[in-house]
Design a protein around this motif. Structure first.
Motif, PDB file in Angstrom:
ATOM      1  N   LEU A  91       0.742  -0.946   0.086  1.00 12.77           N
ATOM      2  CA  LEU A  91       0.127  -0.082  -0.022  1.00 12.77           C
ATOM      3  C   LEU A  91       0.791   1.203  -0.064  1.00 12.77           C
ATOM      4  O   LEU A  91       0.734   2.451  -0.416  1.00 12.77           O
ATOM      5  N   CYS A  92       2.058   1.115   0.482  1.00 12.12           N
ATOM      6  CA  CYS A  92       2.774   2.189   0.662  1.00 12.12           C
ATOM      7  C   CYS A  92       3.855   2.583  -0.315  1.00 12.12           C
ATOM      8  O   CYS A  92       4.543   3.717  -0.420  1.00 12.12           O
ATOM      9  N   THR A  93       4.213   1.546  -1.391  1.00 13.08           N
ATOM     10  CA  THR A  93       5.198   1.803  -2.196  1.00 13.08           C
ATOM     11  C   THR A  93       4.489   1.781  -3.564  1.00 13.08           C
ATOM     12  O   THR A  93       5.399   2.200  -4.336  1.00 13.08           O
ATOM     13  N   ARG A  94       3.627   1.195  -4.044  1.00 11.53           N
ATOM     14  CA  ARG A  94       3.064   1.271  -5.399  1.00 11.53           C
ATOM     15  C   ARG A  94       2.040   2.533  -5.955  1.00 11.53           C
ATOM     16  O   ARG A  94       1.449   2.913  -4.963  1.00 11.53           O
ATOM     17  N   PRO A  95       2.506   2.714  -7.126  1.00  9.21           N
ATOM     18  CA  PRO A  95       1.708   4.047  -7.748  1.00  9.21           C
ATOM     19  C   PRO A  95       0.141   3.518  -7.551  1.00  9.21           C
ATOM     20  O   PRO A  95      -0.238   2.519  -7.752  1.00  9.21           O
ATOM     21  N   PHE A  96      -0.583   4.474  -7.346  1.00 11.97           N
ATOM     22  CA  PHE A  96      -2.104   4.446  -7.436  1.00 11.97           C
ATOM     23  C   PHE A  96      -2.633   3.783  -8.308  1.00 11.97           C
ATOM     24  O   PHE A  96      -3.468   2.858  -8.172  1.00 11.97           O
ATOM     25  N   PRO A  97      -2.225   3.841  -9.560  1.00 10.45           N
ATOM     26  CA  PRO A  97      -2.881   2.818 -10.837  1.00 10.45           C
ATOM     27  C   PRO A  97      -2.528   1.687 -10.735  1.00 10.45           C
ATOM     28  O   PRO A  97      -3.321   0.692 -10.966  1.00 10.45           O
TER      29      PRO A  97
END
Length: 146
Positions: A91-97
């Motif tokens: 949840l904290c490292t991946r881009p929103f798309p």
């Protein structure tokens, strides 16, 4: 509220974090301040967000989405107990798309929304923090309006 919506999000969010912490003084290290205020998994998620390690890429890797959806399932609904660190990492490292693609793959694996899984597997402030990330990821203006 309207003035806050006009401020660039990268300026607004750190300022609000700083104001929320007791004894706030500008010019200090935000990650260190968070470490002093919050510990455990909530502290980890807040420090991860403050470190600004999330990519801003709009590119979606579908194989990564499937892989990480399975990892989320295996860390939560797919086992007894919950491995919160996997949720925090993704949840904290991946881009929103990329997260949105992962959430869609999660629904295929689990037959549940990621929100339902988080509510089932977590509680308290960590649950609220994870749900806030998911809501902001799905619809950032809607999240702030809420």
């Amino acid at each position: 509220m309207l003035i806050a919506l006009l401020e660039p999000i990268d300026d607004y969010e750190p300022r609000k974090l700083r104001e929320a912490m007791k004894g706030f003084v500008f010019g200090k290290n935000l990650e260190k301040d968070i470490e002093g205020e919050c510990n455990g998994n909530l502290g980890r998620i807040l420090r991860s967000l403050a470190s600004a390690g999330r990519s801003t890429s709009h590119k979606i890797d579908q194989s990564l989405a499937k892989k990480e959806a399975q990892e989320l399932y295996d860390a939560g609904e797919g086992k007894f107990g919950t491995d919160e660190s996997e949720f925090i990492r993704i949840l904290c490292t991946r881009p929103f798309p990329q997260l949105n693609a992962t959430f869609e793959e999660y629904r295929k694996i689990s037959k549940n929304d990621i929100e339902k899984a988080i509510k089932k597997e977590m509680s308290g402030d960590l649950e609220k923090a994870c749900l806030a990330i998911v809501k902001a990821c799905r619809n950032r203006p809607g999240y702030y309006a809420e």
